[in-house]
Design a protein around this motif. Structure first.
Motif, PDB file in Angstrom:
ATOM      1  N   TRP A  40       6.516   5.395   4.219  1.00 56.23           N
ATOM      2  CA  TRP A  40       5.449   4.848   3.400  1.00 56.23           C
ATOM      3  C   TRP A  40       4.958   5.902   2.428  1.00 56.23           C
ATOM      4  O   TRP A  40       5.171   7.089   2.609  1.00 56.23           O
ATOM      5  CB  TRP A  40       4.309   4.319   4.262  1.00 56.23           C
ATOM      6  N   VAL A  41       4.314   5.430   1.383  1.00 60.68           N
ATOM      7  CA  VAL A  41       3.699   6.311   0.397  1.00 60.68           C
ATOM      8  C   VAL A  41       2.235   6.427   0.772  1.00 60.68           C
ATOM      9  O   VAL A  41       1.508   5.438   0.788  1.00 60.68           O
ATOM     10  CB  VAL A  41       3.856   5.761  -1.036  1.00 60.68           C
ATOM     11  N   SER A  42       1.812   7.631   1.099  1.00 58.08           N
ATOM     12  CA  SER A  42       0.452   7.860   1.572  1.00 58.08           C
ATOM     13  C   SER A  42      -0.527   7.920   0.405  1.00 58.08           C
ATOM     14  O   SER A  42      -0.230   8.450  -0.657  1.00 58.08           O
ATOM     15  CB  SER A  42       0.396   9.174   2.349  1.00 58.08           C
ATOM     16  N   SER A  43      -1.712   7.397   0.639  1.00 54.12           N
ATOM     17  CA  SER A  43      -2.764   7.482  -0.372  1.00 54.12           C
ATOM     18  C   SER A  43      -3.689   8.665  -0.104  1.00 54.12           C
ATOM     19  O   SER A  43      -4.728   8.791  -0.745  1.00 54.12           O
ATOM     20  CB  SER A  43      -3.574   6.181  -0.399  1.00 54.12           C
ATOM     21  N   ASP A  44      -3.314   9.539   0.838  1.00 57.97           N
ATOM     22  CA  ASP A  44      -4.123  10.723   1.153  1.00 57.97           C
ATOM     23  C   ASP A  44      -4.222  11.638  -0.057  1.00 57.97           C
ATOM     24  O   ASP A  44      -3.296  11.746  -0.851  1.00 57.97           O
ATOM     25  CB  ASP A  44      -3.508  11.509   2.312  1.00 57.97           C
ATOM     26  N   ASN A  45      -5.358  12.327  -0.173  1.00 59.92           N
ATOM     27  CA  ASN A  45      -5.522  13.317  -1.231  1.00 59.92           C
ATOM     28  C   ASN A  45      -4.688  14.541  -0.904  1.00 59.92           C
ATOM     29  O   ASN A  45      -4.726  15.051   0.212  1.00 59.92           O
ATOM     30  CB  ASN A  45      -6.987  13.731  -1.363  1.00 59.92           C
ATOM     31  N   MET A  52       2.299  11.374  -1.642  1.00 58.47           N
ATOM     32  CA  MET A  52       3.085  12.014  -0.595  1.00 58.47           C
ATOM     33  C   MET A  52       3.842  10.950   0.204  1.00 58.47           C
ATOM     34  O   MET A  52       3.250   9.980   0.657  1.00 58.47           O
ATOM     35  CB  MET A  52       2.162  12.795   0.328  1.00 58.47           C
ATOM     36  N   ASN A  53       5.144  11.132   0.360  1.00 52.62           N
ATOM     37  CA  ASN A  53       5.954  10.237   1.179  1.00 52.62           C
ATOM     38  C   ASN A  53       5.925  10.714   2.618  1.00 52.62           C
ATOM     39  O   ASN A  53       6.087  11.894   2.892  1.00 52.62           O
ATOM     40  CB  ASN A  53       7.397  10.194   0.684  1.00 52.62           C
ATOM     41  N   GLY A  79       9.535  -4.761   4.430  1.00 51.03           N
ATOM     42  CA  GLY A  79      10.632  -4.915   3.494  1.00 51.03           C
ATOM     43  C   GLY A  79      11.455  -3.646   3.420  1.00 51.03           C
ATOM     44  O   GLY A  79      11.251  -2.706   4.187  1.00 51.03           O
ATOM     45  N   ILE A  80      12.365  -3.612   2.448  1.00 51.67           N
ATOM     46  CA  ILE A  80      13.218  -2.432   2.302  1.00 51.67           C
ATOM     47  C   ILE A  80      12.766  -1.539   1.152  1.00 51.67           C
ATOM     48  O   ILE A  80      13.412  -0.554   0.854  1.00 51.67           O
ATOM     49  CB  ILE A  80      14.693  -2.837   2.097  1.00 51.67           C
ATOM     50  N   ASP A  81      11.660  -1.882   0.522  1.00 45.00           N
ATOM     51  CA  ASP A  81      11.138  -1.090  -0.581  1.00 45.00           C
ATOM     52  C   ASP A  81       9.617  -1.059  -0.502  1.00 45.00           C
ATOM     53  O   ASP A  81       8.991  -1.959   0.052  1.00 45.00           O
ATOM     54  CB  ASP A  81      11.584  -1.688  -1.919  1.00 45.00           C
ATOM     55  N   THR A  82       9.033  -0.024  -1.067  1.00 48.31           N
ATOM     56  CA  THR A  82       7.582   0.124  -1.037  1.00 48.31           C
ATOM     57  C   THR A  82       6.912  -0.904  -1.942  1.00 48.31           C
ATOM     58  O   THR A  82       7.404  -1.208  -3.020  1.00 48.31           O
ATOM     59  CB  THR A  82       7.163   1.548  -1.438  1.00 48.31           C
ATOM     60  N   GLU A  83       5.809  -1.458  -1.464  1.00 46.23           N
ATOM     61  CA  GLU A  83       5.037  -2.411  -2.255  1.00 46.23           C
ATOM     62  C   GLU A  83       3.638  -1.872  -2.550  1.00 46.23           C
ATOM     63  O   GLU A  83       3.130  -2.039  -3.639  1.00 46.23           O
ATOM     64  CB  GLU A  83       4.930  -3.750  -1.523  1.00 46.23           C
ATOM     65  N   LEU A  87       1.616   1.065   3.199  1.00 43.81           N
ATOM     66  CA  LEU A  87       2.309  -0.061   3.826  1.00 43.81           C
ATOM     67  C   LEU A  87       3.750   0.359   4.091  1.00 43.81           C
ATOM     68  O   LEU A  87       4.520   0.573   3.160  1.00 43.81           O
ATOM     69  CB  LEU A  87       2.277  -1.302   2.937  1.00 43.81           C
ATOM     70  N   PRO A  88       4.121   0.502   5.367  1.00 39.81           N
ATOM     71  CA  PRO A  88       5.462   0.996   5.690  1.00 39.81           C
ATOM     72  C   PRO A  88       6.575   0.038   5.264  1.00 39.81           C
ATOM     73  O   PRO A  88       6.394  -1.172   5.232  1.00 39.81           O
ATOM     74  CB  PRO A  88       5.442   1.120   7.208  1.00 39.81           C
ATOM     75  N   TYR A  89       7.719   0.632   4.957  1.00 42.47           N
ATOM     76  CA  TYR A  89       8.934  -0.122   4.695  1.00 42.47           C
ATOM     77  C   TYR A  89      10.055   0.534   5.490  1.00 42.47           C
ATOM     78  O   TYR A  89       9.926   1.663   5.952  1.00 42.47           O
ATOM     79  CB  TYR A  89       9.248  -0.199   3.202  1.00 42.47           C
ATOM     80  N   VAL A  90      11.156  -0.201   5.703  1.00 48.08           N
ATOM     81  CA  VAL A  90      12.224   0.288   6.571  1.00 48.08           C
ATOM     82  C   VAL A  90      13.245   1.114   5.794  1.00 48.08           C
ATOM     83  O   VAL A  90      13.535   0.838   4.639  1.00 48.08           O
ATOM     84  CB  VAL A  90      12.935  -0.863   7.313  1.00 48.08           C
ATOM     85  N   ILE A  91      13.756   2.157   6.462  1.00 48.68           N
ATOM     86  CA  ILE A  91      14.821   3.001   5.912  1.00 48.68           C
ATOM     87  C   ILE A  91      15.855   3.239   7.009  1.00 48.68           C
ATOM     88  O   ILE A  91      15.579   3.003   8.188  1.00 48.68           O
ATOM     89  CB  ILE A  91      14.280   4.351   5.380  1.00 48.68           C
TER      90      ILE A  91
END
Length: 140
Positions: A40-45, A52-53, A79-83, A87-91
């Motif tokens: 997932w792509v983190s929204s953390d500062n 940050m991935n 899903g298989i891509d970030t939305e 929100l996690p996605y599968v790899i």
């Protein structure tokens, strides 16, 4: 009323906003299961520019439902891509029977799925991914 707080009622929903509660199946066919990790792509500062991935070391068990993958223990659909952020996605998606050919045609009961999950993610398998080396370096 009169000083009593209302309890917030929260609906358990999947990504499609349906109001159905998830229940695991009684049996799972190994030929229909997939192993995958979550990212997932983190929204953390962060101090540097850009998002940050983050990703898990654990491999989860999924069933394929159309274009999405449903995690069998929680019913979470990914899903298989970030939305969206966080929100996690599968790899690293692989059919279970490609990794463990001995399971072809096997049907696992519900409890068997937990044992399978533990077996897939035991420490010997983590060493292959370099996880154990990281732990050893942290202990020095």
């Amino acid at each position: 009323m009169f000083g009593k707080k209302k309890k917030n009622v929260v609906d358990v929903r999947d990504n499609n906003d349906s109001q159905e509660k998830y229940t695991m199946k009684e049996r799972y066919n190994a030929d229909e299961l997939y192993l995958a990790r979550l990212k997932w792509v983190s929204s953390d500062n962060v101090d540097f520019s850009g998002p940050m991935n983050k990703e898990t070391e654990i491999k989860y068990l999924f069933e394929k439902e159309g274009e999405k993958y449903k995690e069998i223990f929680t019913g979470f659909k990914a899903g298989i891509d970030t939305e969206y952020f966080n929100l996690p996605y599968v790899i690293d998606i692989m059919p279970l029977t490609e990794v463990h050919e001995e399971f072809k045609g096997t049907k696992f009961p519900r409890l068997g799925m937990l044992l399978l999950f533990n077996d897939i993610n035991k420490k010997e398998n983590q060493e292959e991914r370099g996880f154990q080396k990281k732990l050893e370096s942290d202990n020095k």
